[in-house]
Motif scaffolding. Structure first.
Motif, PDB file in Angstrom:
ATOM      1  N   VAL A  72       0.831  -1.204   0.000  1.00  0.00           N
ATOM      2  CA  VAL A  72       0.000   0.000   0.000  1.00  0.00           C
ATOM      3  C   VAL A  72       0.864   1.251   0.000  1.00  0.00           C
ATOM      4  O   VAL A  72       0.596   2.218  -0.730  1.00  0.00           O
ATOM      5  N   VAL A  78      -5.036   1.005  -4.735  1.00  0.00           N
ATOM      6  CA  VAL A  78      -5.042  -0.227  -3.949  1.00  0.00           C
ATOM      7  C   VAL A  78      -6.254  -1.059  -4.344  1.00  0.00           C
ATOM      8  O   VAL A  78      -7.393  -0.573  -4.305  1.00  0.00           O
ATOM      9  N   LEU A  96      -4.411   3.462   4.266  1.00  0.00           N
ATOM     10  CA  LEU A  96      -5.127   3.749   3.024  1.00  0.00           C
ATOM     11  C   LEU A  96      -5.448   5.225   2.807  1.00  0.00           C
ATOM     12  O   LEU A  96      -5.980   5.582   1.758  1.00  0.00           O
ATOM     13  N   LYS A  99      -5.508   7.208  -0.698  1.00  0.00           N
ATOM     14  CA  LYS A  99      -5.425   6.240  -1.800  1.00  0.00           C
ATOM     15  C   LYS A  99      -6.767   6.104  -2.509  1.00  0.00           C
ATOM     16  O   LYS A  99      -7.836   6.318  -1.922  1.00  0.00           O
ATOM     17  N   VAL A 101      -9.038   3.311  -3.627  1.00  0.00           N
ATOM     18  CA  VAL A 101      -9.195   1.906  -3.240  1.00  0.00           C
ATOM     19  C   VAL A 101     -10.293   1.273  -4.087  1.00  0.00           C
ATOM     20  O   VAL A 101     -11.416   1.784  -4.159  1.00  0.00           O
ATOM     21  N   ALA A 138      -9.674   7.561   2.485  1.00  0.00           N
ATOM     22  CA  ALA A 138      -9.460   6.968   1.162  1.00  0.00           C
ATOM     23  C   ALA A 138     -10.713   7.199   0.331  1.00  0.00           C
ATOM     24  O   ALA A 138     -11.747   7.629   0.850  1.00  0.00           O
TER      25      ALA A 138
END
Length: 231
Positions: A72, A78, A96, A99, A101, A138
């Motif tokens: 990660v 991700v 996270l 990110k 995701v 995230a």
């Protein structure tokens, strides 16, 4: 939106069939892939398997293995490709924040009558929505729920199906839609808001039933769209 953007993708659950297959397809499409595992050495072992399968493929991206958290840290995108059992604990443990995701987690159960979808939050939730709640900093989208792991790894060419993407942030959905081109040769289809993961996730049980009945690896195709509808 274009499908030629290249990403660095951490695949959490990258040593399982779905994660390995999607990691292979993303790398084949020129993206950099880090396969995450609870044990870094297991991630690297599967990465070596993927690299061997990619040998000689023109334009393939780099593939490596790492622990889940390290994977990660190395990537902006991700992919969660893990079993639903233990999902919440794992997601809560990952760094996270910031990110994009992508959840392809399917909460399924099996009994004597076959596969069926689990009821999440009394019907008012999904694995993707749970991930968003657990990682509020995230941006979570749902995609790749209905793609066969066997097809991802064993089919020699692009898969003849569509990838439906759901989410509440357009830019995050576009990341998953672009990545879909590595799997199907077409950008993915915007399927609406994140809450519609409540329908996409358990629908996989229907495909499992079809596969069992007809001895195939079925997928979804959306008809009625113009060729440039995803752009």
């Amino acid at each position: 939106m274009t499908s030629d953007v290249k990403y660095r993708v951490a695949v959490i659950g990258g040593t399982g069939p779905q994660g390995k297959g999607l990691g292979y397809r993303f790398a084949q499409g020129g993206h950099t892939v880090v396969l995450g595992s609870r044990a870094a050495e297991k991630g690297e072992a599967v990465a070596a398997e993927v690299r061997e399968k990619l040998a000689g493929a023109a334009g393939a991206g780099e593939v490596s293995g790492a622990s889940n958290a390290d994977a990660v840290e190395q990537c902006d995108v991700v992919l969660l490709a893990v079993p639903y059992d233990g999902h919440d604990e794992l997601v809560a443990s990952l760094p996270l924040a910031g990110k994009t995701v992508i959840s392809c987690v399917n909460p399924l159960a099996f009994d004597k009558r076959g596969a069926h979808g689990k009821i999440i939050n009394n019907g008012e939730g999904s694995a993707a929505e749970s991930a968003q709640e657990l990682a509020p900093e995230a941006t979570v989208v749902g995609a790749f729920h209905n793609v066969s792991a066997v097809g991802l790894w064993e089919e020699p060419g692009l898969l003849d199906e569509d990838v439906i993407v759901v989410g509440d942030v357009v830019e995050a959905k576009e990341v998953a839609m672009n990545l879909a081109a590595s799997v199907t040769g077409r950008v993915g289809i915007d399927g609406g808001k994140l809450r519609l993961a409540r329908q996409l996730e358990p629908f996989t049980a229907v495909l499992i039933s079809i596969n069992r009945k007809y001895k195939v690896h079925s997928g979804l195709r959306i008809t009625g769209l113009s060729p440039d509808a995803s752009h």
